[in-house]
Design an enzyme around this catalytic site. Structure first.
Site, PDB file in Angstrom:
ATOM      1  N   GLY A  74      -6.389  84.741   1.405  1.00  0.00           N
ATOM      2  CA  GLY A  74      -5.359  83.827   1.890  1.00  0.00           C
ATOM      3  C   GLY A  74      -4.701  84.321   3.154  1.00  0.00           C
ATOM      4  CB  ALA A  88      -1.300  88.071   7.323  1.00  0.00           C
ATOM      5  NE  ARG A  89       4.186  82.834   4.102  1.00  0.00           N
ATOM      6  CZ  ARG A  89       4.538  82.604   2.835  1.00  0.00           C
ATOM      7  NH1 ARG A  89       5.530  83.266   2.296  1.00  0.00           N
ATOM      8  NH2 ARG A  89       3.889  81.720   2.109  1.00  0.00           N
ATOM      9  CB  VAL A  90       0.505  85.061   0.456  1.00  0.00           C
ATOM     10  CG1 VAL A  90       0.421  85.239  -1.047  1.00  0.00           C
ATOM     11  CG2 VAL A  90       1.234  83.772   0.793  1.00  0.00           C
ATOM     12  CD  GLU A 133     -12.169  89.917   1.993  1.00  0.00           C
ATOM     13  OE1 GLU A 133     -12.317  89.509   3.156  1.00  0.00           O
ATOM     14  OE2 GLU A 133     -12.724  90.941   1.557  1.00  0.00           O
ATOM     15  CB  CYS A 142     -10.769  83.155   6.796  1.00  0.00           C
ATOM     16  SG  CYS A 142     -12.105  83.398   5.648  1.00  0.00           S
TER      17      CYS A 142
END
Lengths: 482, 556
Positions: free
Chosen positions: B267, B269-271, B289, B324
C-alpha cells in the site's frame, strides 16, 4: 549533527564509496587498526570489563581479523551481479540481481563486546559500499573512546564516523533519517529503535538476546562428558563472564545425569580458573555497579539463594562475581524469566531429556540453542521442533565464528542477520534488473483484447511452446469462452 | 476529509452498513477515506454476511436470511478482542506443528491451484465489478500471475525446504553446518485494491509455502474481490490455519494490535509507517511493498513502435495506471518528444480505439475519491494547459482517457505525488544524462525503466539509479520474472518477495552447527598461556604452517 549527516550523504552521492577499491582499502584500514592498536585494545577491554587479553583476542580481535580476511577474499565475488535464470520464452532477455549499497547507515553497538559488535557489522556496511555512523556503547567508555580516537587514522573520515555519547546522543541520532539501522542490544531498546525507524521507513536489523538454553543429554563416555563440561564452562563464564547474548543462560538436564554433570562442571571450573577465580584474572568482571546489583538481586530471593550449590561470592569493589551454579531454582523467579547476562548458571532438571523441547517452546525464542548429545534422533527433533536463532550441537559460542552461517535472532531475539556474505547482504539492496531487446515482441500483450490473444497468452504463461506455436499458426482454436 | 457514497452501488437502504474510514488529512489518505457499501444487488445474498468479520468464525451463518443480518453485523464487529482470539486460535494450530509438514503445505497449494482453475470466471467477474478490469487484463496481470507463482511453489517446494549445507572453516574444525528454513509462525498479509487478487494471493502462497499460519486482510476499497477471497479461501483452504478478515480501518487497527511473527503490507508509504510502528511494539519484522514515482527514460535511438506499445502496456493497459510499478512519468530528449507523443497517440488508438472513453479494454478509476484526486491533478493551474493528449473524463463511469502532459513544472502536484492513474507527464531534457538528476532528486522508486540501445547509457543507469527493480526496454515484465526479487528500497519499501524470495521472506534462516566431541583442542579454555595465544593467532589467520609449528612445540 544534522550538518554532519548531510555532508556524509553528499559524500555518498559522489559515488566514492561504491568503488571496489575504496571498499577494499577501508577493510584493509580496519585490519591495520586491529594489528597496530592491539595493545591499546587489550588495555581498553581490560579497563572496561577486565577481559583477559587472550579472551579479548579470541572473541574480538582474532575473530574480526578472520572476518576481514574473509571479506577481502570474497569482496569481488560478492559485488558481482548474480544471474537469474529465465524461461525459454523470454527470448533475448537477460536478468540479474545487482547488489547496491543502501546509502547512509547507523550501527549502534553494545558494551559486552565493544570491538567485536561494533566492527563486525562495520565490515559488512563498508564491504557493501555504504557510509556509516558508528555509535559505540557509552558503558564501555575506554573502548568507545579508543574507537573514536584511533579509527579515524585508519579509515576515510568523510564516510565513516564514530559518534560517542550518552543515551541522549543516541536519541538524537535516531531522529535522523538513515537507510538502515543495525542495532545490538536489548529487546526494550530494540522496540524504541524500530519505532524511530518506522518514521523514516528505515529497515532495521535487531540483534537482541534472550535466555539461551543448553540441553545436556546423558553422555556415556567420560571423554565426551569432560569435553561437554569444558565447553559449557567456556560458553558461560569464559565469554565475558556470561555477559554475552549467545552465552549459555541455563542448562536443562535429565534427572539421572544431573549430579554427574554438576560434579564435572565444579571440577573443571577449579581446573580452569583455579581455587580463587577472583585472583586468576581469567574471568571478566561485571560492566558496572548497576549490572552488578541487578545480578545480586537475582540471587536475593530466599528460594533462589537456597538453590545455589556452588560459588555465589560477590566482590562489589572489583565488580567481580564468582562462577555460580544453582540447581533447580524456582521457575517463576526472575533468574528463570529474565536474561541473566552474568556468571550465574541455573541447572534445571527434567524427568527425561525430551521434556526440554516443551520447556524451550513455552518460552520466548532464544538467540542460540545448545544441545550436547550424540543421539541423532534427538538432534533431529531439536532442529525441527524448536525455534531459535541458531542451534549448535556439542559446543557453544563457536557458531559466532562461522562465516558461512547467518548470525541473527528470531522472535524476541531479533530479526535480520549478519556475518560473512550475510553482512554484505544486510547492508545491500538486491536490485532485480531485467534487460529486454526490441527484436521480439508479442503483440498479444496489448489491447484490444481478442480471443486469439487470450489463447496465446495462456499458452505463453504456461510455457506451452507447442500450444503457442499451434495458435500462432492458426491450427488450434480455443474451447474456452471469452 | 471527503465523504463519498457509492450511490450507484447501493441496494436496499435498510441493509446499508456504512463504515467511516477516517484518516489524517494527507492527500492520499484523505482520498482513500469514504463511506462505502459493499452491497450490490446481484451478489447481495452472498456478501452481506461477510461484512466486517472473520469468515472462519461464522461460516455457518452464510445462509442466514436477510432480515436478521443487521443485528448480527452490529454484534459481530471485528474488534481487538476478536482479533486476539483469532490469533490465539491460529497460534494453536501452528504450535501443533501441522502447518510445518510438507504434506500440509503442498495440499494447501494444490487447493489454491484447483481454486484458480475452477473459479477463474468468478475472479475476473469480481475484478470487473471493482475496477471494470477487462477480463483479458485481469487474466494476464492477476490470475495467470497467481497461477504461475502457485505452480512454481508446488514444483519447487521440496527443493526450497531442503536444509542448505554450508562449508565450515578451520576456526570451527571439525564440524558440519547447514541452514534450516523454518516457518515464522502466524503472519499477517494486508493487501491493496489495485490488484486485489494478485497482491493478496501471491504473499499468501509464500506464507503457506514457508509453513506459516496466515491471516489475509484484503482491501475494502475493492469489495467484490475482498468478499470473493473470503468465500474462496474458506471453501478451499484449511481454516484452522488460513483466514480472511474483511474490513476497513477499525478491523485493520484491531489486527495490528496483535502480535504477529511477520507482517507483509502492500500500500502507501503513509500507512506503511503506521504498520511498522505497530510492528515495533512486538518486534515483528515487516515487508513493506510501497510505491513511488517510477520513471521511464526514453532515448531516441529505439524501435519506436515497440517502445510505445510497451509504455502503453505498462501504463494504460495496466489497470489504467493504478499500479505501483506502472510508468509514472517519462523523461526524453527535447527534440524527440513530439515523435514519441505521436507514436503513443497512434498506438493508443490501436489499443483503445478512436474514442478511448468507450473502450472496454481499459480499467476505470477505483473510486470516486480517487477519481476526484486525479481530476484535481489535471485541473491545477500550472498543469491544465499542458495537456497534449486526452484529458476527457466521465465521473459517472469513473473513466479518465489516456492523458499525456508535456513539460509540467516540477513543483506541480502531478510531479510531486505518485499519480496512480492514466495520466502520463513527459519531461524533456537537452541530454539524457540530466534525467539522472531528476530521478535522484526524488525518493527512490519501486521500478525504473529505460528505453535505449546505447550500452553505455544502460550501464550508467544500472550503476547510478537506485530503485526497487529495474527494466531495460520494457515495462512491468520484471515483476513476472522468475528468479528476481520484487521489492522496494527507501520510500518504496523494504524486504522482497516472489518465488523463492517469498519463501525466504516468510522463513527464519536457522543456522545449525554440528560439532563432535573428538579432536578437542585446549587452546580455547583457560588457564590462558602464551603458547595458547600463539596457536590461537595461527588458527585465526588460517596459517597452516604456523599451526603445525605450534603443535610440534607441544602446546595441545
Amino acid at each position: 549533527m544534522e550538518r554532519e549527516v548531510e555532508s556524509m550523504r553528499e559524500y555518498y552521492d559522489s559515488g566514492k564509496t561504491k568503488e571496489a577499491s575504496w571498499r577494499a582499502s577501508q577493510l584493509e584500514g580496519l585490519r591495520a587498526f586491529l594489528t597496530d592498536q592491539q595493545h591499546d585494545i587489550f588495555h581498553a577491554l581490560m579497563q572496561d570489563l577486565g577481559k583477559h587479553h587472550l579472551e579479548s583476542f579470541r572473541d574480538e580481535i582474532g575473530t574480526l581479523i578472520k572476518s576481514l580476511n574473509f571479506a577481502l577474499k570474497h569482496l569481488k565475488q560478492w559485488m558481482s551481479p548474480g544471474k537469474a535464470e529465465l524461461p525459454r520464452i523470454a527470448l533475448l532477455t537477460s536478468a540479474e540481481i545487482v547488489a547496491e549499497p543502501l546509502g547512509l547507515v547507523l550501527i549502534m553497538s553494545s558494551w559486552n563486546f565493544p570491538f567485536g559488535l561494533s566492527l563486525e557489522p562495520l565490515i559488512g556496511a563498508v564491504a557493501a559500499g555504504n557510509t556509516v555512523v558508528l555509535k559505540p556503547s557509552e558503558l564501555s567508555s575506554a573502548s568507545a573512546s579508543l574507537l573514536a580516537s584511533a579509527l579515524p587514522n585508519y579509515l576515510d573520515n568523510k564516510a565513516i564516523k564514530v559518534i560517542q555519547g550518552r543515551p541522549e546522543v543516541a536519541e538524537q541520532l535516531l531522529f535522523q533519517k538513515w537507510d538502515k539501522i543495525f542495532f545490538t542490544g536489548s529487546p526494550r531498546v530494540g522496540r524504541i529503535v524500530m519505532s524511530a525507524a518506522a518514521k523514516h521507513l528505515t529497515p532495521v536489523t535487531l540483534e537482541l538476546g534472550g535466555k539461551c538454553p543448553a540441553v545436556v543429554d546423558s553422555l556415556s563416555s567420560s571423554w565426551d562428558r569432560e569435553v561437554a563440561a569444558k565447553r559449557i564452562i567456556v560458553g558461560k563464564f569464559g565469554a565475558c563472564a556470561g555477559q554475552a547474548c549467545i552465552a549459555i543462560d541455563y542448562i536443562l538436564v535429565g534427572k539421572e545425569f544431573a549430579s554427574t554433570l554438576v560434579e564435572l562442571i565444579k571440577v573443571w571450573i577449579k581446573k580452569m580458573f583455579g581455587e580463587k577465580p577472583s585472583e586468576s584474572n581469567t574471568i571478566a568482571r561485571i560492566i558496572n555497579k548497576q549490572h552488578f546489583f541487578r545480578l545480586k538481586n537475582l540471587l536475593s530471593d530466599p528460594k533462589v539463594k537456597e538453590s545455589v550449590i556452588y560459588g555465589g561470592s560477590m566482590d562489589e569493589e572489583h565488580l567481580f562475581i564468582e562462577p555460580t551454579i544453582l540447581v533447580d531454582p524456582p521457575l517463576e523467579a526472575a533468574i528463570m524469566s529474565e536474561e541473566i547476562f552474568g556468571p550465574l548458571l541455573p541447572i534445571v532438571t527434567l524427568e527425561k531429556i525430551e521434556d526440554s523441547i516443551k520447556f524451550i517452546n513455552s518460552r520466548p525464542k532464544p538467540l542460540a540453542l545448545y544441545v550436547f548429545t550424540k543421539n541423532q534422533s534427538l538432534q533431529g527433533r531439536m532442529v525441527s521442533e524448536t525455534s531459535s536463532g541458531s542451534v549448535t550441537f556439542n559446543d557453544a559460542i563457536l557458531q559466532y565464528a562461522a562465516d558461512s552461517l547467518p548470525f541473527g535472532g528470531v522472535g524476541e531475539s531479533g530479526f535480520g542477520n549478519y556475518h560473512g556474505k550475510f553482512s554484505f547482504d544486510t547492508f545491500s539492496h538486491q536490485k532485480g534488473v531485467l534487460r529486454r531487446s526490441f527484436l521480439t515482441d508479442f503483440w498479444f500483450r496489448y489491447p484490444p483484447w481478442t480471443t486469439t490473444k487470450f489463447q496465446e497468452l495462456e499458452a505463453s504463461y504456461n510455457y506451452d511452446y507447442l500450444g503457442l506455436l499451434l495458435v500462432l499458426l492458426g491450427l488450434k482454436t480455443s474451447p474456452k469462452r471469452l | 476529509m471527503d465523504s463519498l457514497c457509492f450511490s450507484s452501488f447501493l441496494s436496499g437502504s435498510h441493509s446499508n452498513f456504512c463504515v467511516l474510514r477516517s484518516s489524517p488529512a494527507s492527500p492520499v489518505g484523505s482520498s482513500r477515506a469514504f463511506f462505502y457499501n459493499r452491497l450490490n444487488s446481484k451478489s447481495f445474498q452472498k456478501q452481506i454476511h461477510f461484512n466486517h468479520r472473520c469468515v472462519g468464525f461464522y461460516s455457518l451463518s452464510c445462509s442466514a436470511t436477510l432480515s436478521v443480518t443487521p443485528e448480527v453485523e452490529e454484534k459481530q464487529a471485528f474488534d481487538a478482542e476478536k482479533a486476539n482470539l483469532l490469533v490465539k486460535e491460529l497460534r494453536k494450530s501452528f504450535n501443533s506443528g501441522r502447518t510445518k509438514s510438507y504434506e500440509w503445505r503442498i495440499s494447501q497449494l494444490e487447493s489454491i491451484a484447483k481454486m484458480l482453475e475452477e473459479k477463474e470466471k468468478d475472479i475476473t467477474d469480481a475484478l470487473q465489478k471493482d475496477l471494470s478490469k477487462p477480463a483479458f487484463e485481469a487474466f494476464i496481470s492477476e490470475v495467470s500471475q497467481v497461477k504461475s507463482s502457485c505452480s512454481e511453489a508446488i514444483q519447487e517446494l521440496k527443493h526450497w525446504m531442503k536444509p542448505e549445507k554450508v562449508k565450515t572453516s578451520i576456526t570451527t574444525y571439525p564440524s558440519s553446518a547447514e541452514i534450516v528454513s523454518e516457518p515464522l509462525g502466524v503472519v499477517l498479509v494486508i493487501s491493496t485494491w489495485n490488484f486485489p487478487f494478485l497482491l493478496s494471493m501471491d504473499p499468501v502462497i509464500g506464507a503457506i509455502s514457508a509453513g506459516n499460519a496466515v491471516v489475509l486482510k484484503p482491501s475494502e476499497i475493492s469489495p467484490a474481490t475482498s468478499s470473493l477471497l473470503a468465500n474462496l479461501l474458506t471453501e478451499y483452504l484449511d481454516n484452522s490455519a488460513i483466514r480472511v478478515v474483511e474490513g476497513a480501518v477499525p478491523e485493520t487497527t484491531a489486527l495490528l494490535e496483535q502480535k504477529w511473527d511477520k507482517i507483509l503490507y502492500t500500500g502507501s508509504a503513509r500507512v506503511g509507517r503506521i504498520v511498522m510502528s505497530a510492528a515495533a511494539k512486538h518486534l515483528t519484522p515487516v515487508i513493506l511493498e510501497l510505491g513511488g514515482k517510477c520513471p521511464g527514460v526514453v532515448d531516441s535511438n529505439i524501435n519506436l513502435q515497440v517502445a510505445a506499445r510497451r509504455i502503453i502496456g505498462g501504463k494504460w493497459a495496466c489497470n489504467a495506471g493504478q499500479a505501483c510499478i506502472s510508468v509514472d512519468y517519462i523523461i526524453t530528449k527535447r527534440e524527440f518528444a513530439p515523435t514519441l507523443i505521436n507514436a503513443l497517440k497512434v498506438e493508443l488508438e490501436q489499443c483503445f480505439g478512436k474514442n478511448p472513453m468507450e473502450s472496454k479494454d481499459m480499467s476505470r478509476i477505483v473510486s470516486p475519491s480517487h477519481f476526484g484526486r486525479l481530476v484535481k491533478l489535471l485541473e491545477e493551474d500550472k498543469v491544465s494547459d499542458k495537456i497534449v493528449l486526452g484529458g476527457q473524463k466521465d465521473e459517472s463511469k469513473l473513466k479518465i482517457a489516456p492523458t499525456i502532459l508535456l513539460d509540467v513544472p516540477d513543483d506541480s502536484t502531478v510531479m510531486q505525488e505518485e499519480i496512480f492513474g492514466p495520466i502520463l507527464p513527459i519531461l524533456t531534457v537537452d541530454n539524457l544524462e540530466e534525467s539522472f538528476d531528476i530521478i535522484r532528486s526524488k525518493p527512490k522508486p519501486l521500478a525504473a525503466y529505460l528505453f535505449t540501445n546505447d550500452e553505455q547509457l544502460k550501464k550508467d543507469y544500472v550503476q547510478n539509479i537506485s530503485s526497487g527493480g529495474m527494466l531495460i526496454n520494457d515495462t512491468i515484465l520484471h515483476v513476472a520474472t522468475k528468479g528476481l526479487p520484487f521489492g522496494g528500497v527507501e520510500e518504496s519499501g523494504m524486504g522482497s518477495y516472489h518465488g523463492k524470495f517469498s519463501f525466504d521472506g516468510f522463513s527464519h534462516k536457522k543456522s545449525v552447527l554440528y560439532r563432535s566431541f573428538d579432536a578437542d583442542s585446549t587452546i580455547r579454555y583457560p588457564p590462558y598461556t602464551p603458547q595458547k595465544e600463539k596457536l590461537l593467532k595461527a588458527v585465526i589467520s588460517g596459517n597452516i604452517f604456523q599451526i603445525i609449528l605450534s603443535l610440534i612445540n607441544g602446546v595441545v
